[in-house]
Structures are given as C-alpha cells and as structure tokens.
Design a protein around this motif. Structure first.
Motif, PDB file in Angstrom:
ATOM      1  N   ALA A 358       0.805  -1.220   0.000  1.00 54.05           N
ATOM      2  CA  ALA A 358       0.000   0.000   0.000  1.00 54.05           C
ATOM      3  C   ALA A 358       0.837   1.268   0.000  1.00 54.05           C
ATOM      4  CB  ALA A 358      -0.924   0.005   1.216  1.00 54.05           C
ATOM      5  N   MET A 359       2.062   1.215   0.559  1.00 56.44           N
ATOM      6  CA  MET A 359       2.805   2.441   0.803  1.00 56.44           C
ATOM      7  C   MET A 359       4.137   2.551   0.049  1.00 56.44           C
ATOM      8  SD  MET A 359       0.698   3.948   2.736  1.00 56.44           S
ATOM      9  CE  MET A 359       1.703   5.396   3.059  1.00 56.44           C
ATOM     10  N   ASP A 360       4.681   1.432  -0.437  1.00 55.72           N
ATOM     11  CA  ASP A 360       6.039   1.446  -0.999  1.00 55.72           C
ATOM     12  C   ASP A 360       6.083   1.304  -2.511  1.00 55.72           C
ATOM     13  OD1 ASP A 360       7.593   1.820   1.314  1.00 55.72           O
ATOM     14  OD2 ASP A 360       7.395  -0.288   1.870  1.00 55.72           O
ATOM     15  N   GLY A 361       4.983   1.568  -3.182  1.00 53.78           N
ATOM     16  CA  GLY A 361       4.990   1.435  -4.636  1.00 53.78           C
ATOM     17  C   GLY A 361       6.089   2.229  -5.327  1.00 53.78           C
ATOM     18  N   PRO A 362       6.292   3.517  -5.005  1.00 49.95           N
ATOM     19  CA  PRO A 362       7.342   4.280  -5.672  1.00 49.95           C
ATOM     20  C   PRO A 362       8.749   3.716  -5.435  1.00 49.95           C
ATOM     21  CG  PRO A 362       5.750   5.759  -4.654  1.00 49.95           C
ATOM     22  CD  PRO A 362       5.428   4.379  -4.165  1.00 49.95           C
ATOM     23  N   THR A 363       8.996   3.189  -4.230  1.00 53.73           N
ATOM     24  CA  THR A 363      10.310   2.613  -3.937  1.00 53.73           C
ATOM     25  C   THR A 363      10.503   1.309  -4.709  1.00 53.73           C
ATOM     26  OG1 THR A 363      10.255   3.582  -1.725  1.00 53.73           O
ATOM     27  CG2 THR A 363      11.842   1.834  -2.102  1.00 53.73           C
ATOM     28  N   HIS A 364       9.479   0.482  -4.739  1.00 57.93           N
ATOM     29  CA  HIS A 364       9.576  -0.759  -5.501  1.00 57.93           C
ATOM     30  C   HIS A 364       9.787  -0.465  -6.980  1.00 57.93           C
ATOM     31  CE1 HIS A 364       7.705  -4.204  -7.758  1.00 57.93           C
ATOM     32  NE2 HIS A 364       8.630  -4.819  -7.049  1.00 57.93           N
ATOM     33  N   ARG A 365       9.158   0.585  -7.483  1.00 64.37           N
ATOM     34  CA  ARG A 365       9.332   0.946  -8.893  1.00 64.37           C
ATOM     35  C   ARG A 365      10.799   1.248  -9.189  1.00 64.37           C
ATOM     36  NH1 ARG A 365       6.304   2.530 -13.577  1.00 64.37           N
ATOM     37  NH2 ARG A 365       4.597   1.583 -12.401  1.00 64.37           N
ATOM     38  N   PHE A 366      11.488   1.922  -8.263  1.00 60.84           N
ATOM     39  CA  PHE A 366      12.908   2.220  -8.455  1.00 60.84           C
ATOM     40  C   PHE A 366      13.744   0.945  -8.411  1.00 60.84           C
ATOM     41  CE2 PHE A 366      17.030   3.452  -6.380  1.00 60.84           C
ATOM     42  CZ  PHE A 366      17.610   3.993  -7.511  1.00 60.84           C
TER      43      PHE A 366
END
Length: 376
Positions: A358-366
């Motif tokens: 729910a919260m780490d989508g942008p980090t996982h994208r990197f």
C-alpha cells in the motif's frame, strides 16, 4: 548468475518482491557494475546549468569515477567534456574557473577552444615547430559527452548509448508540462544552494525521497499540516515519487513568492516530488522548485547538492533565506535514516527487505528499474 537470480526476486509484484540485496549498497564490484550500466549507461544528472552562468565559466566534476568538465562556451551553450588532454591524459581544469582564452593543458600547453577544438600544440614538431603532419588536430579535440538540460539540470549519458533524453523521459516531461518555460516562464536560480555529504549509497537517498510513508516519524513538522493521508503516489516510466494535495508556504508572515504563470487550478494547493532515475530528486510547487543532484562517491558515500529556483528574481531575499533554511532542515531530517539503512546493509541476514504493497509502490518501482537496467 546468482545475482541475476536474486534480482529476479526484486522484479516480482510488490506484494512478494524482495528489495535489492546488500551487495548493491556495499560491494565495490557491484558498485562498478552498476556504474557502468546505470550511471554511465543512462541519462544521469551531473550538475545544474546555473553553475556556469556566463560564457567561459568552467567547473570540473567527477561523476562515477569519470573526470568531466562542465562549461559554457563562447556562444553560451552549456557543454560537458571529458576533462583530459588528448595528448597524455592530463587533467585540464582542477578547480572552478573562468576560461578567458583557451583551455590550456598545464602539462605541455596543448590548447582547446571552449567548443572543444584543439587549437594549439606548442613545439609538437620540435622546438619552435608548433605543428606536425602526423598530428591531426581535427580528430584530437576534446571528447564531448552527450548532454541535455531539463529544468536547469544538466544530464549526461557518458557511454553515449542511451536513446534521446526526450524519449527516455517523455512521461516526466509531460507530467510537468505546465512548468515548461514557454508556459510558466523560466526557472530563476538565485544562487542559494547547499550540500550534504552523506554516508550512504546513492540509491538509499532515492528510495527515501520517493515515498511519503516515513513522514509522520521523520518529518513531524511537515506532517502536521500536509498529512500522510494528503499524499498520493507517483509511478511511471523512469521516475517515481509522491505528491501532496495540501501545499502552502510554511514561512511566517504575509510575504509570499510570486507564482509561476499559466498554471492550472490543480497547482493552487498541490506539490509534487519525483525521483527521476537514476540520481535526480526534484520538487515543484506553484511558487518555487528545487533540484537535488546525487553524486555517488563509491558504494557508501553520496554528496547531495541542493539548488532552489523561483519564478522571478523579484522577491524579498530574507524570504528566500528562510525558505532555504526550511528545506535544509527538512532534508537534514532524512540523513540519519539513509545512514542508518546503509549501516543495516552490513547485516548478513538482511535479504533486501520487503515492501508495503500500500505504501512502498514508488520505492519498488525504483528497485525494479535498477534490476532491469542490470539485465534481470
């Protein structure tokens, strides 16, 4: 092969994916591999054009081990060259300077124009003979590095293999199209900037910046008015980050900066903060913007150069001082986090960690982007 298998786990859906393993933050060999594939092979941020404001200005920089020279040529064009003489590989410029005539090598005085042409080779044919038929000046100019400027950031593709910048970053350019100079006016750099020397791998600075999950605990001042629930995720090709639907200047008093022109109503109370992969952190608001250049210094250190921008030079300088101090305080709050995560990468049982779906989508994208660049 083992690392590729591990990186395959990084590229899984966020609910089951691992983060990048420890070696990607601590191991010199892995750092060298990442440098070649990512820092040299992609469009990476080097500096800002404001660092060379007038023709002849030159700044030597080292990026991922490569000596570079940022300069503004006589015609006003910002260029980046490899900072070495084509004769014996001597460093040409060792400190920021103004090139009054030619770029002169301090070793044997070979000279280059600010456009990179080899223009003089004293005594190359023997004492008193400044030319030699076997030395072709046309082919011995400085090695120019492909570069591109967007929002004043000077991007370079050191190995020259990346597609055009506008192609690679089309989604980010489109997202902030309202802020382009032909619509919102130019970005004015008022000279205010600051630097952090941080004991962490450069990727940790990216990972921390692009998510809002940590706001309540690391930035309680910001979270007091722009709450975690006021933020949204940004995920797209080549960048990720966060935005807020609640933006206002935190500076006390009635004075405010002038807004950029031509913005839609959406920007009245919104602000966005994106990590443009690999190493640029950007923020934009209706009345000011900033760019953070992450310059890696080996696997465990990063220099963060922060530059602030406004819509016009017509504002109270005391207001700009206070705004600079505000952002410096905010970014200082992140230092213990990224340095703590770097120390944590010495734990052999840490497998890269997990992501909050729910919260780490942008980090996982990197992480996924890094793994893809490395061939996973």
């Amino acid at each position: 092969m083992k690392d590729i298998d591990t990186l395959a786990a990084v590229r899984q859906p966020i609910g089951v994916a691992n983060g990048l393993p420890n070696a990607h933050y601590t191991d010199p060999n892995t750092y060298a591999r990442e440098s070649a594939a990512i820092l040299h092979g992609q469009w990476a941020g080097l500096a800002v054009a404001a660092q060379v404001p007038t023709p002849g200005d030159a700044v030597p920089l080292t990026f991922a081990g490569v000596p570079l020279l940022l300069l503004r040529d006589r015609g006003g064009v910002v260029r980046v060259f490899q900072n070495v003489c084509r004769h014996r590989g001597m460093i040409l410029v060792s400190e920021p300077t103004r090139i009054e005539g030619a770029i002169r090598c301090p070793y044997h005085s070979w000279c280059y124009s600010t456009e990179g042409r080899l223009v003089a080779t004293p005594h190359v044919g023997g004492p008193g003979f400044n030319s030699d038929a076997r030395i072709d000046k046309v082919t011995l100019g400085l090695i120019e590095v492909p570069s591109h400027i967007w929002r004043d950031v000077v991007f370079v593709n050191i190995d020259g293999t990346a597609p055009p910048f506008e192609t690679v970053n089309a989604a980010a350019i489109a997202r902030w199209a309202e802020f382009e100079e032909d619509r919102a006016g130019p970005l004015f750099h008022d000279g205010r900037s600051f630097t952090f020397d941080v004991a962490c791998n450069w990727k940790l600075a990216v990972e921390n910046y692009c998510e809002s999950y940590h706001l309540p605990w690391v930035h309680p001042g910001l979270n007091a008015y722009s709450r975690l629930e006021d933020h949204y995720h940004i995920e797209d090709a080549g960048f990720s980050g966060q935005g807020t639907r609640v933006y206002r200047q935190l500076i006390e008093g009635d004075a405010r900066f002038p807004d950029f022109t031509g913005l839609s109503d959406a920007w009245d109370t919104a602000a966005e903060y994106i990590s443009l992969f690999p190493n640029i952190l950007m923020g934009t608001h209706r009345d000011h913007a900033f760019a953070i250049i992450l310059l890696p210094d080996g696997p465990g250190r990063t220099r963060e150069h922060v530059h602030l921008y406004y819509a016009t030079p017509d504002f109270d300088p005391d207001l700009a001082d206070r705004n600079t101090a505000l952002w410096k305080a905010v970014f200082e709050e992140d230092v213990f986090v990224v340095e703590g995560m770097q120390k944590g990468r010495a734990a052999p049982g840490f497998d890269g960690g997990r992501f909050s779906p729910a919260m780490d989508g942008p980090t996982h994208r990197f992480h996924d982007w890094v793994a893809r660049c490395l061939g996973a």
